[in-house]
Design an enzyme around this catalytic site. Sequence first.
Site, PDB file in Angstrom:
ATOM      1  N   ARG A 109       0.833  -1.212   0.000  1.00 33.76           N
ATOM      2  CA  ARG A 109       0.000   0.000   0.000  1.00 33.76           C
ATOM      3  C   ARG A 109       0.862   1.253   0.000  1.00 33.76           C
ATOM      4  N   SER A 110       1.973   1.201   0.719  1.00 34.83           N
ATOM      5  CA  SER A 110       2.912   2.335   0.737  1.00 34.83           C
ATOM      6  C   SER A 110       3.435   2.650  -0.666  1.00 34.83           C
ATOM      7  N   GLU A 152      13.232  15.136   7.804  1.00 34.11           N
ATOM      8  CA  GLU A 152      14.693  15.269   7.843  1.00 34.11           C
ATOM      9  C   GLU A 152      15.228  14.549   9.081  1.00 34.11           C
ATOM     10  N   GLY A 156      11.073  15.669  12.207  1.00 35.46           N
ATOM     11  CA  GLY A 156      10.077  14.698  11.763  1.00 35.46           C
ATOM     12  C   GLY A 156       8.683  15.247  11.944  1.00 35.46           C
ATOM     13  N   ARG A 263      -2.981  10.321   4.050  1.00 31.56           N
ATOM     14  CA  ARG A 263      -3.526   9.866   5.344  1.00 31.56           C
ATOM     15  C   ARG A 263      -4.932   9.300   5.155  1.00 31.56           C
ATOM     16  N   GLU A 383       3.376   9.525   8.307  1.00 28.95           N
ATOM     17  CA  GLU A 383       2.231  10.367   7.915  1.00 28.95           C
ATOM     18  C   GLU A 383       1.630  11.061   9.141  1.00 28.95           C
ATOM     19  N   THR A 385       2.452  11.053  13.574  1.00 25.45           N
ATOM     20  CA  THR A 385       2.382   9.987  14.591  1.00 25.45           C
ATOM     21  C   THR A 385       0.988   9.968  15.232  1.00 25.45           C
ATOM     22  N   ASP A 387       0.259  10.386  18.270  1.00 24.54           N
ATOM     23  CA  ASP A 387       0.050  11.516  19.194  1.00 24.54           C
ATOM     24  C   ASP A 387      -0.106  12.843  18.455  1.00 24.54           C
TER      25      ASP A 387
HETATM   26  P1  TGC Z   1       0.351  24.866  10.731  1.00 21.68           P
HETATM   27  O1  TGC Z   1       0.691  26.308  11.048  1.00 21.68           O
HETATM   28  O2  TGC Z   1      -0.696  24.185  11.541  1.00 21.68           O
HETATM   29  O3  TGC Z   1      -0.058  24.747   9.196  1.00 21.68           O
HETATM   30  C1  TGC Z   1       0.691  25.338   8.163  1.00 21.68           C
HETATM   31  C2  TGC Z   1      -0.267  25.598   6.998  1.00 21.68           C
HETATM   32  O4  TGC Z   1      -0.735  24.341   6.488  1.00 21.68           O
HETATM   33  C3  TGC Z   1      -2.173  24.267   6.597  1.00 21.68           C
HETATM   34  N1  TGC Z   1      -2.482  22.882   6.956  1.00 21.68           N
HETATM   35  C4  TGC Z   1      -2.912  21.974   6.081  1.00 21.68           C
HETATM   36  N2  TGC Z   1      -3.222  22.072   4.794  1.00 21.68           N
HETATM   37  C5  TGC Z   1      -3.628  20.949   4.168  1.00 21.68           C
HETATM   38  N3  TGC Z   1      -3.728  19.753   4.772  1.00 21.68           N
HETATM   39  C6  TGC Z   1      -3.398  19.611   6.072  1.00 21.68           C
HETATM   40  N4  TGC Z   1      -3.461  18.413   6.666  1.00 21.68           N
HETATM   41  C7  TGC Z   1      -2.979  20.752   6.791  1.00 21.68           C
HETATM   42  N5  TGC Z   1      -2.592  20.985   8.066  1.00 21.68           N
HETATM   43  C8  TGC Z   1      -2.290  22.283   8.159  1.00 21.68           C
HETATM   44  C9  TGC Z   1      -2.521  25.272   7.675  1.00 21.68           C
HETATM   45  O5  TGC Z   1      -3.855  25.717   7.518  1.00 21.68           O
HETATM   46  C10 TGC Z   1      -1.521  26.357   7.393  1.00 21.68           C
HETATM   47  O6  TGC Z   1      -1.953  27.072   6.239  1.00 21.68           O
HETATM   48  P2  TGC Z   1      -1.614  28.641   6.047  1.00 21.68           P
HETATM   49  O7  TGC Z   1      -2.382  29.040   4.832  1.00 21.68           O
HETATM   50  O8  TGC Z   1      -2.060  29.298   7.309  1.00 21.68           O
HETATM   51  O9  TGC Z   1      -0.133  28.721   5.865  1.00 21.68           O
HETATM   52  O10 TGC Z   1       1.736  24.059  10.764  1.00 21.68           O
HETATM   53  P3  TGC Z   1       2.661  23.607  11.960  1.00 21.68           P
HETATM   54  O11 TGC Z   1       4.074  23.884  11.591  1.00 21.68           O
HETATM   55  O12 TGC Z   1       2.156  24.170  13.266  1.00 21.68           O
HETATM   56  O13 TGC Z   1       2.496  22.021  11.955  1.00 21.68           O
HETATM   57  C11 TGC Z   1       1.354  21.412  12.345  1.00 21.68           C
HETATM   58  C12 TGC Z   1       1.548  19.874  12.372  1.00 21.68           C
HETATM   59  C13 TGC Z   1       2.368  19.440  13.557  1.00 21.68           C
HETATM   60  C14 TGC Z   1       0.151  19.304  12.520  1.00 21.68           C
HETATM   61  C15 TGC Z   1       2.195  19.374  11.064  1.00 21.68           C
HETATM   62  O14 TGC Z   1       3.492  19.799  10.956  1.00 21.68           O
HETATM   63  C16 TGC Z   1       2.185  17.875  10.935  1.00 21.68           C
HETATM   64  O15 TGC Z   1       1.198  17.321  10.431  1.00 21.68           O
HETATM   65  N6  TGC Z   1       3.266  17.159  11.345  1.00 21.68           N
HETATM   66  C17 TGC Z   1       3.421  15.738  11.077  1.00 21.68           C
HETATM   67  C18 TGC Z   1       4.448  15.538   9.991  1.00 21.68           C
HETATM   68  C19 TGC Z   1       4.096  14.413   9.069  1.00 21.68           C
HETATM   69  O16 TGC Z   1       2.987  13.936   8.992  1.00 21.68           O
HETATM   70  N7  TGC Z   1       5.072  13.968   8.291  1.00 21.68           N
HETATM   71  C20 TGC Z   1       4.843  12.969   7.321  1.00 21.68           C
HETATM   72  C21 TGC Z   1       6.020  12.854   6.385  1.00 21.68           C
HETATM   73  S1  TGC Z   1       5.633  11.997   4.873  1.00 21.68           S
HETATM   74  C22 TGC Z   1       5.432  10.403   5.305  1.00 21.68           C
HETATM   75  O17 TGC Z   1       5.442  10.015   6.423  1.00 21.68           O
HETATM   76  C23 TGC Z   1       5.201   9.503   4.165  1.00 21.68           C
HETATM   77  S2  TGC Z   1       5.079   7.847   4.562  1.00 21.68           S
HETATM   78  C24 TGC Z   1       4.573   7.322   3.059  1.00 21.68           C
HETATM   79  C25 TGC Z   1       4.259   5.865   2.950  1.00 21.68           C
HETATM   80  O18 TGC Z   1       5.197   5.060   2.838  1.00 21.68           O
HETATM   81  O19 TGC Z   1       3.049   5.515   2.851  1.00 21.68           O
HETATM   82  P1  FAD Z   2       9.705  12.557  16.098  1.00 18.32           P
HETATM   83  O1  FAD Z   2       9.035  13.696  15.461  1.00 18.32           O
HETATM   84  O2  FAD Z   2      11.095  12.754  16.614  1.00 18.32           O
HETATM   85  O3  FAD Z   2       8.776  12.037  17.293  1.00 18.32           O
HETATM   86  C1  FAD Z   2       9.259  11.182  18.328  1.00 18.32           C
HETATM   87  C2  FAD Z   2       8.147  11.032  19.357  1.00 18.32           C
HETATM   88  O4  FAD Z   2       7.870  12.324  19.914  1.00 18.32           O
HETATM   89  C3  FAD Z   2       6.821  10.549  18.738  1.00 18.32           C
HETATM   90  O5  FAD Z   2       6.189   9.678  19.646  1.00 18.32           O
HETATM   91  C4  FAD Z   2       6.012  11.813  18.598  1.00 18.32           C
HETATM   92  O6  FAD Z   2       4.609  11.593  18.661  1.00 18.32           O
HETATM   93  C5  FAD Z   2       6.484  12.599  19.826  1.00 18.32           C
HETATM   94  N1  FAD Z   2       6.260  14.038  19.649  1.00 18.32           N
HETATM   95  C6  FAD Z   2       6.848  14.882  18.770  1.00 18.32           C
HETATM   96  N2  FAD Z   2       6.362  16.114  18.902  1.00 18.32           N
HETATM   97  C7  FAD Z   2       5.446  16.062  19.897  1.00 18.32           C
HETATM   98  C8  FAD Z   2       4.574  17.023  20.503  1.00 18.32           C
HETATM   99  N3  FAD Z   2       4.513  18.288  20.091  1.00 18.32           N
HETATM  100  N4  FAD Z   2       3.773  16.608  21.523  1.00 18.32           N
HETATM  101  C9  FAD Z   2       3.790  15.318  21.942  1.00 18.32           C
HETATM  102  N5  FAD Z   2       4.581  14.370  21.397  1.00 18.32           N
HETATM  103  C10 FAD Z   2       5.392  14.742  20.393  1.00 18.32           C
HETATM  104  N6  FAD Z   2       8.788  10.802   5.635  1.00 18.32           N
HETATM  105  C11 FAD Z   2       8.788  11.391   4.406  1.00 18.32           C
HETATM  106  O7  FAD Z   2       8.949  12.609   4.278  1.00 18.32           O
HETATM  107  N7  FAD Z   2       8.608  10.636   3.280  1.00 18.32           N
HETATM  108  C12 FAD Z   2       8.446   9.299   3.319  1.00 18.32           C
HETATM  109  O8  FAD Z   2       8.269   8.652   2.267  1.00 18.32           O
HETATM  110  C13 FAD Z   2       8.481   8.652   4.598  1.00 18.32           C
HETATM  111  N8  FAD Z   2       8.406   7.298   4.685  1.00 18.32           N
HETATM  112  C14 FAD Z   2       8.625   6.690   5.888  1.00 18.32           C
HETATM  113  C15 FAD Z   2       8.786   5.293   5.951  1.00 18.32           C
HETATM  114  C16 FAD Z   2       9.081   4.684   7.152  1.00 18.32           C
HETATM  115  C17 FAD Z   2       9.329   3.204   7.192  1.00 18.32           C
HETATM  116  C18 FAD Z   2       9.160   5.451   8.348  1.00 18.32           C
HETATM  117  C19 FAD Z   2       9.443   4.802   9.679  1.00 18.32           C
HETATM  118  C20 FAD Z   2       8.987   6.814   8.297  1.00 18.32           C
HETATM  119  C21 FAD Z   2       8.752   7.456   7.073  1.00 18.32           C
HETATM  120  N9  FAD Z   2       8.691   8.855   6.984  1.00 18.32           N
HETATM  121  C22 FAD Z   2       8.653   9.469   5.755  1.00 18.32           C
HETATM  122  C23 FAD Z   2       8.942   9.670   8.168  1.00 18.32           C
HETATM  123  C24 FAD Z   2       7.762   9.781   9.122  1.00 18.32           C
HETATM  124  O9  FAD Z   2       6.780  10.628   8.611  1.00 18.32           O
HETATM  125  C25 FAD Z   2       8.292  10.266  10.471  1.00 18.32           C
HETATM  126  O10 FAD Z   2       8.988   9.175  11.050  1.00 18.32           O
HETATM  127  C26 FAD Z   2       7.196  10.775  11.370  1.00 18.32           C
HETATM  128  O11 FAD Z   2       6.608  11.945  10.870  1.00 18.32           O
HETATM  129  C27 FAD Z   2       7.722  11.047  12.799  1.00 18.32           C
HETATM  130  O12 FAD Z   2       8.913  11.759  12.786  1.00 18.32           O
HETATM  131  P2  FAD Z   2      10.173  11.224  13.633  1.00 18.32           P
HETATM  132  O13 FAD Z   2      10.397   9.802  13.292  1.00 18.32           O
HETATM  133  O14 FAD Z   2      11.291  12.177  13.404  1.00 18.32           O
HETATM  134  O15 FAD Z   2       9.704  11.283  15.137  1.00 18.32           O
END
Ligand code: TGC
Ligand code: FAD
Length: 404
Positions: A109-110, A152, A156, A263, A383, A385, A387
């Site tokens: 699925r990923s 990065e 994260g 997501r 995508e 965590t 929390d």
């Molecule tokens: P924040 O100030 O809240 O938002 C910045 C701007 O973005 C807008 N926004 C969104 N827009 C679209 N969709 C969403 N889900 C959105 N969430 C927020 C927001 O309205 C704002 O817009 P504007 O116009 O005001 O600029 O941003 P923040 O820096 O406070 O961060 C909020 C937080 C913590 C929720 C966000 O950074 C976050 O979701 N963190 C988690 C990071 C994450 O999910 N990383 C994933 C990496 S990719 C991955 O994991 C791929 S795995 C792929 C696979 O193998 O399947």
């Molecule tokens: P951290 O952000 O360091 O978090 C560590 C712990 O602290 C977590 O339990 C978290 O919930 C907690 N935490 C952090 N902030 C807070 C807060 N404010 N309050 C309370 N708790 C907090 N990323 C991409 O960009 N592209 C990809 O394709 C991708 N694929 C991935 C594939 C795999 C197999 C994995 C494991 C990860 C992948 N990721 C990808 C990264 C993924 O999105 C991150 O691992 C995830 O967003 C969490 O970041 P981190 O691992 O740095 O954890």
Amino acid sequence: MSHNSNGTIVKRAREDRYQHHDYYNLDELLSEDHLLARDAVRTWVKQEVSPIIEEYADRAECPTHLFKGLAEIGAFGPSLPEEYGGGGMDEIAYGVIMQELERGDSGIRSMASVQGSLVMYPIYKFGSEEQRKKYLPKLGSGEFIGCFGLTEPDFGSNPSDMITNIRDDGDAYILNGAKMWITNSPVADLAVVWAKDEQGIIRGMIVERGMKGFTTPTIHGKWSLRASITGELVFEDVRVPKANLLPNVQGLKGPLACLSKARYGIAWGAIGAALDCYDAALRYSKERIQFGKPIGQFQLTQKKLAEMITEITKAQLLTWRLGTLANEGRATPAQISMAKRNNVNMALEIAREARQIHGGMGITNEYPIMRHMMNLETVLTYEGTHDIHLLITGMDVTGLNAFK
Ligand code: TGC
Ligand code: FAD
């Protein structure tokens, strides 16, 4: 597993005996097209994924030959327009396809989530017409493989603090920095990369394999998502032509919009993993005899199974409603967070209970349980965590931001 005449353990392809479970007759809410798409993907998973997945997971190897098949069954961008390499279907079709793929394996699925929602979607949504025409048909057909670089090493959950950056250099940008944990990066032809410009504004760009200074080292040693390939993206003075910048978005909302799309797919996908664990546990509970009875006759086993199907049914309803809202363009990011968080956690808990029902056999690759359980540990984290999604819901209902 079985034993040969020397007593050596011989691995064999696991038979996929999965049967459909629809406790609340939710199929009645699906259209003919949804059912056709779902059944086609289910058949493909039974034929192409189930016979090989345990072996690939065991070897920690990605079955990259499946990229072409995923393209053929329409798993890349099911809800993107057909003229741009997508499937031209709706969001529920996208959901049921992800559910069936993750029933096979979260890593499969990923492969589809990244290609469709994190690579094709941003190019479609934020790219120029030239970029759409150049990349999307080839991504849709699986000729090009893409990856998505947001996370990065030091950033994260808080990608807004990223340090990867671009500097203006005439007809190109000079890109420096590193991305970590990037699904598909070692096999990708191109990466959608998010980096800060000289004003500190996050911009998206398409970085192609072969650009000087761009490397994609593989991350080894994962006990989760072992059939998916994960790596880094390293940029050392990479000259990225300005034509590769995604012109139509600035700021973190660009990558976050892609995450909303992915997501949503994960919320559906997790139900697939849960269904596979439930299906295996239900069957095992009728076949395994202890104390002279099938273990399914014990009340404690029934409690586990009854709670599993209850939680699956609730997740199916949540996701179906989310899909309906998404089709109407009304699904909010916070609603998507709730479904991703709930369903992945639900699937992980079901995997743990299903493992218990299988006793010792539950830890072997004779059954899919342990592989799903280990995979779901990643799904709970990537995508956003578990929390972080809770805090998104908390912020939505209180209007108070716990992140800042
Ligand atoms: P924040 O100030 O809240 O938002 C910045 C701007 O973005 C807008 N926004 C969104 N827009 C679209 N969709 C969403 N889900 C959105 N969430 C927020 C927001 O309205 C704002 O817009 P504007 O116009 O005001 O600029 O941003 P923040 O820096 O406070 O961060 C909020 C937080 C913590 C929720 C966000 O950074 C976050 O979701 N963190 C988690 C990071 C994450 O999910 N990383 C994933 C990496 S990719 C991955 O994991 C791929 S795995 C792929 C696979 O193998 O399947
Ligand atoms: P951290 O952000 O360091 O978090 C560590 C712990 O602290 C977590 O339990 C978290 O919930 C907690 N935490 C952090 N902030 C807070 C807060 N404010 N309050 C309370 N708790 C907090 N990323 C991409 O960009 N592209 C990809 O394709 C991708 N694929 C991935 C594939 C795999 C197999 C994995 C494991 C990860 C992948 N990721 C990808 C990264 C993924 O999105 C991150 O691992 C995830 O967003 C969490 O970041 P981190 O691992 O740095 O954890």
